[in-house]
Motif scaffolding. Structure first.
Motif, PDB file in Angstrom:
ATOM      1  N   ARG A   1       4.887 -26.627  16.624  1.00 24.96           N
ATOM      2  CA  ARG A   1       4.470 -28.154  16.103  1.00 24.96           C
ATOM      3  C   ARG A   1       3.894 -28.488  17.735  1.00 24.96           C
ATOM      4  O   ARG A   1       2.364 -29.542  16.966  1.00 24.96           O
ATOM      5  CB  ARG A   1       5.355 -29.211  15.224  1.00 24.96           C
ATOM      6  CG  ARG A   1       5.338 -29.078  13.954  1.00 24.96           C
ATOM      7  CD  ARG A   1       3.750 -28.769  12.719  1.00 24.96           C
ATOM      8  NE  ARG A   1       4.794 -28.973  11.906  1.00 24.96           N
ATOM      9  CZ  ARG A   1       3.545 -27.530  11.536  1.00 24.96           C
ATOM     10  NH1 ARG A   1       3.123 -26.844  11.235  1.00 24.96           N
ATOM     11  NH2 ARG A   1       4.155 -27.684   9.445  1.00 24.96           N
ATOM     12  N   LYS A   2       4.321 -28.065  18.266  1.00 24.32           N
ATOM     13  CA  LYS A   2       3.991 -28.508  19.971  1.00 24.32           C
ATOM     14  C   LYS A   2       2.989 -27.590  19.806  1.00 24.32           C
ATOM     15  O   LYS A   2       1.843 -28.240  20.841  1.00 24.32           O
ATOM     16  CB  LYS A   2       5.547 -28.426  20.256  1.00 24.32           C
ATOM     17  CG  LYS A   2       4.639 -29.121  22.209  1.00 24.32           C
ATOM     18  CD  LYS A   2       6.660 -28.797  23.509  1.00 24.32           C
ATOM     19  CE  LYS A   2       6.748 -27.572  23.113  1.00 24.32           C
ATOM     20  NZ  LYS A   2       8.124 -27.343  23.908  1.00 24.32           N
TER      21      LYS A   2
ATOM     22  N   ILE B   1      10.398 -25.316  14.133  1.00 23.02           N
ATOM     23  CA  ILE B   1       9.765 -25.930  13.911  1.00 23.02           C
ATOM     24  C   ILE B   1       9.083 -27.156  14.250  1.00 23.02           C
ATOM     25  O   ILE B   1       7.664 -26.620  15.423  1.00 23.02           O
ATOM     26  CB  ILE B   1       9.950 -26.498  12.395  1.00 23.02           C
ATOM     27  CG1 ILE B   1      10.126 -25.264  11.369  1.00 23.02           C
ATOM     28  CG2 ILE B   1       8.791 -27.733  11.792  1.00 23.02           C
ATOM     29  CD1 ILE B   1      10.219 -26.687   9.797  1.00 23.02           C
ATOM     30  N   GLN B   2       9.645 -27.710  15.428  1.00 19.52           N
ATOM     31  CA  GLN B   2       9.055 -28.888  16.253  1.00 19.52           C
ATOM     32  C   GLN B   2       8.685 -27.579  17.723  1.00 19.52           C
ATOM     33  O   GLN B   2       7.598 -28.343  17.928  1.00 19.52           O
ATOM     34  CB  GLN B   2      10.540 -29.244  17.066  1.00 19.52           C
ATOM     35  CG  GLN B   2      11.386 -30.794  15.900  1.00 19.52           C
ATOM     36  CD  GLN B   2      12.037 -31.152  16.476  1.00 19.52           C
ATOM     37  OE1 GLN B   2      12.534 -30.802  17.545  1.00 19.52           O
ATOM     38  NE2 GLN B   2      13.084 -32.184  15.816  1.00 19.52           N
TER      39      GLN B   2
ATOM     40  N   GLN C   1       5.480 -25.664   3.536  1.00 18.99           N
ATOM     41  CA  GLN C   1       5.072 -26.902   4.706  1.00 18.99           C
ATOM     42  C   GLN C   1       3.924 -26.735   5.738  1.00 18.99           C
ATOM     43  O   GLN C   1       3.199 -25.959   6.368  1.00 18.99           O
ATOM     44  CB  GLN C   1       5.347 -27.831   6.089  1.00 18.99           C
ATOM     45  CG  GLN C   1       7.020 -27.353   5.336  1.00 18.99           C
ATOM     46  CD  GLN C   1       7.632 -27.855   7.284  1.00 18.99           C
ATOM     47  OE1 GLN C   1       7.218 -28.490   8.161  1.00 18.99           O
ATOM     48  NE2 GLN C   1       9.833 -27.561   7.587  1.00 18.99           N
ATOM     49  N   GLY C   2       2.433 -27.452   4.907  1.00 24.60           N
ATOM     50  CA  GLY C   2       1.153 -27.692   5.731  1.00 24.60           C
ATOM     51  C   GLY C   2       0.721 -26.642   4.733  1.00 24.60           C
ATOM     52  O   GLY C   2       0.813 -25.396   4.039  1.00 24.60           O
TER      53      GLY C   2
ATOM     54  N   HIS D   1       0.930 -25.928  17.393  1.00 23.69           N
ATOM     55  CA  HIS D   1      -0.034 -25.521  16.652  1.00 23.69           C
ATOM     56  C   HIS D   1       0.441 -26.652  15.089  1.00 23.69           C
ATOM     57  O   HIS D   1       1.047 -25.825  14.725  1.00 23.69           O
ATOM     58  CB  HIS D   1      -0.055 -24.157  16.019  1.00 23.69           C
ATOM     59  CG  HIS D   1      -0.524 -23.434  17.104  1.00 23.69           C
ATOM     60  ND1 HIS D   1      -1.934 -22.768  17.501  1.00 23.69           N
ATOM     61  CD2 HIS D   1       0.412 -21.910  17.982  1.00 23.69           C
ATOM     62  CE1 HIS D   1      -1.650 -22.040  18.205  1.00 23.69           C
ATOM     63  NE2 HIS D   1      -0.232 -21.415  19.014  1.00 23.69           N
ATOM     64  N   PRO D   2       0.063 -27.939  15.783  1.00 23.17           N
ATOM     65  CA  PRO D   2       0.341 -28.875  14.961  1.00 23.17           C
ATOM     66  C   PRO D   2      -0.323 -28.478  13.893  1.00 23.17           C
ATOM     67  O   PRO D   2       0.628 -29.137  12.111  1.00 23.17           O
ATOM     68  CB  PRO D   2      -0.427 -30.261  15.201  1.00 23.17           C
ATOM     69  CG  PRO D   2      -1.002 -29.773  16.315  1.00 23.17           C
ATOM     70  CD  PRO D   2      -0.866 -28.419  16.356  1.00 23.17           C
ATOM     71  N   ASN D   3      -0.904 -27.747  13.437  1.00 25.97           N
ATOM     72  CA  ASN D   3      -1.304 -28.210  11.567  1.00 25.97           C
ATOM     73  C   ASN D   3      -1.180 -26.249  11.378  1.00 25.97           C
ATOM     74  O   ASN D   3      -2.003 -26.079   9.938  1.00 25.97           O
ATOM     75  CB  ASN D   3      -3.227 -27.735  11.820  1.00 25.97           C
ATOM     76  CG  ASN D   3      -3.755 -28.904  12.525  1.00 25.97           C
ATOM     77  OD1 ASN D   3      -2.600 -29.588  11.831  1.00 25.97           O
ATOM     78  ND2 ASN D   3      -4.352 -28.884  13.179  1.00 25.97           N
ATOM     79  N   HIS D   4      -0.340 -25.404  11.799  1.00 20.96           N
ATOM     80  CA  HIS D   4      -0.474 -23.647  11.839  1.00 20.96           C
ATOM     81  C   HIS D   4       0.914 -24.137   9.842  1.00 20.96           C
ATOM     82  O   HIS D   4       1.931 -25.125  10.210  1.00 20.96           O
ATOM     83  CB  HIS D   4       0.217 -22.829  12.500  1.00 20.96           C
ATOM     84  CG  HIS D   4      -0.130 -22.675  12.882  1.00 20.96           C
ATOM     85  ND1 HIS D   4      -0.349 -21.724  14.419  1.00 20.96           N
ATOM     86  CD2 HIS D   4      -1.638 -22.159  13.402  1.00 20.96           C
ATOM     87  CE1 HIS D   4      -1.086 -20.985  14.887  1.00 20.96           C
ATOM     88  NE2 HIS D   4      -2.539 -21.426  14.603  1.00 20.96           N
TER      89      HIS D   4
END
Length: 267
Positions: free
Chosen positions: A56-57, A52-53, A72-73, A59-62
């Motif tokens: 997120r690096k 996940i990290q 999540q999200g 594509h933080p909004n996917h």
């Protein structure tokens, strides 16, 4: 490779390092039971966090759907990552070397990219819709087996929900009598990857989760095979029921499923 596949392979490699480390330190694990024959340890959680990290690096909004942390999200531009950080946890805890990392990307409801990584054999299976399927950058295809009698199938046994065990055993008995053999190795994601590269000719299983099968389904389709639910449709991520093979063998498998699995268990 597509940029999202590059991210997925990077994430899988990082998770693989964590899994290999703990494979040598099994005695240090804290193991929890999520239910009957359903286990989780810090290796599952750490591997998932690493994946996940990495996502997120870039594509933080996917959106993310992961086995241990759930959803999540919200889907950003229709993109969702589907993650199983350690498919085959029971195997891993017993040091049985058959487990994998599965990462898929779904865009606007369609599976678009897939990665399945076997950290013990360093085998990376990848696929993107319309671009073919690969093992360590070598193109793969499903087998050309035409007859169920000569086929080698893979499956998974019921292990926590036994409400459909009679239907499963009926299908198992029929396939056992009509094939060259059946293998139950304990990682559905790897079983599907093995269908994609022709190591086994077909696969069927009941009641799986989306993270178990999302990547494998795309791999098989991009390798020239078919993967559907037990009614021949696309509802496998919701039903958890899946059968897969090359097109000719698929028809024979579908016939067996139709004859042995009642309609209520094919839904």
């Amino acid at each position: 490779m597509h940029p999202l596949v590059n991210i997925a392979t990077q994430a899988a490699l990082e998770a693989g390092e964590i899994i290999r480390h703990y494979q040598e330190h099994i005695d240090q694990l804290d193991i929890e039971s999520k239910g009957k024959n359903d286990y989780v340890s810090q290796v599952d959680k750490q591997a998932e966090n690493a994946i996940i990290q990495t996502i997120r690096k870039y594509h933080p909004n996917h959106a993310i759907l992961a086995e241990e942390s759930g959803r999540q999200g919200k889907e950003n531009q229709g993109v969702e990552w589907i993650i199983d950080p350690l498919d085959g946890t029971t195997n891993f805890l017993h040091q049985f070397p058959q487990f994998s990392i599965s990462i898929a990307v779904r865009e606007k409801g369609k599976l678009q990219h897939a990665v399945i990584y076997d950290p013990m054999r360093d085998e990376m299976f990848t696929a993107s819709r319309g671009q073919g399927a690969f093992l360590n950058n070598r193109r793969i295809r499903v087998s050309e087996q035409k007859d169920l009698d000569d086929s080698l199938l893979a499956t998974g046994f019921p292990y926590h929900d036994f409400s459909y065990i009679d239907s499963y055993l009926a299908s198992f008995k029929s396939f056992m009598q009509q094939t060259a053999g059946i293998r139950r190795a304990g990682s559905a994601a790897l079983d599907l990857a093995y269908v994609a590269c022709g190591r086994v000719d077909g696969f069927w299983e009941f009641n799986l989760k989306p993270w178990d099968i999302a990547a494998g389904v795309l791999l098989i389709k991009e390798a020239g095979g078919l993967a559907t639910d037990f009614n021949g449709g696309e509802n496998f991520l919701d039903s958890g029921n899946i059968m897969a093979a090359n097109p000719k063998l698929y028809k024979q498998m579908a016939k067996v499923i139709g004859q042995t699995v009642p309609a209520e268990h094919r839904a």
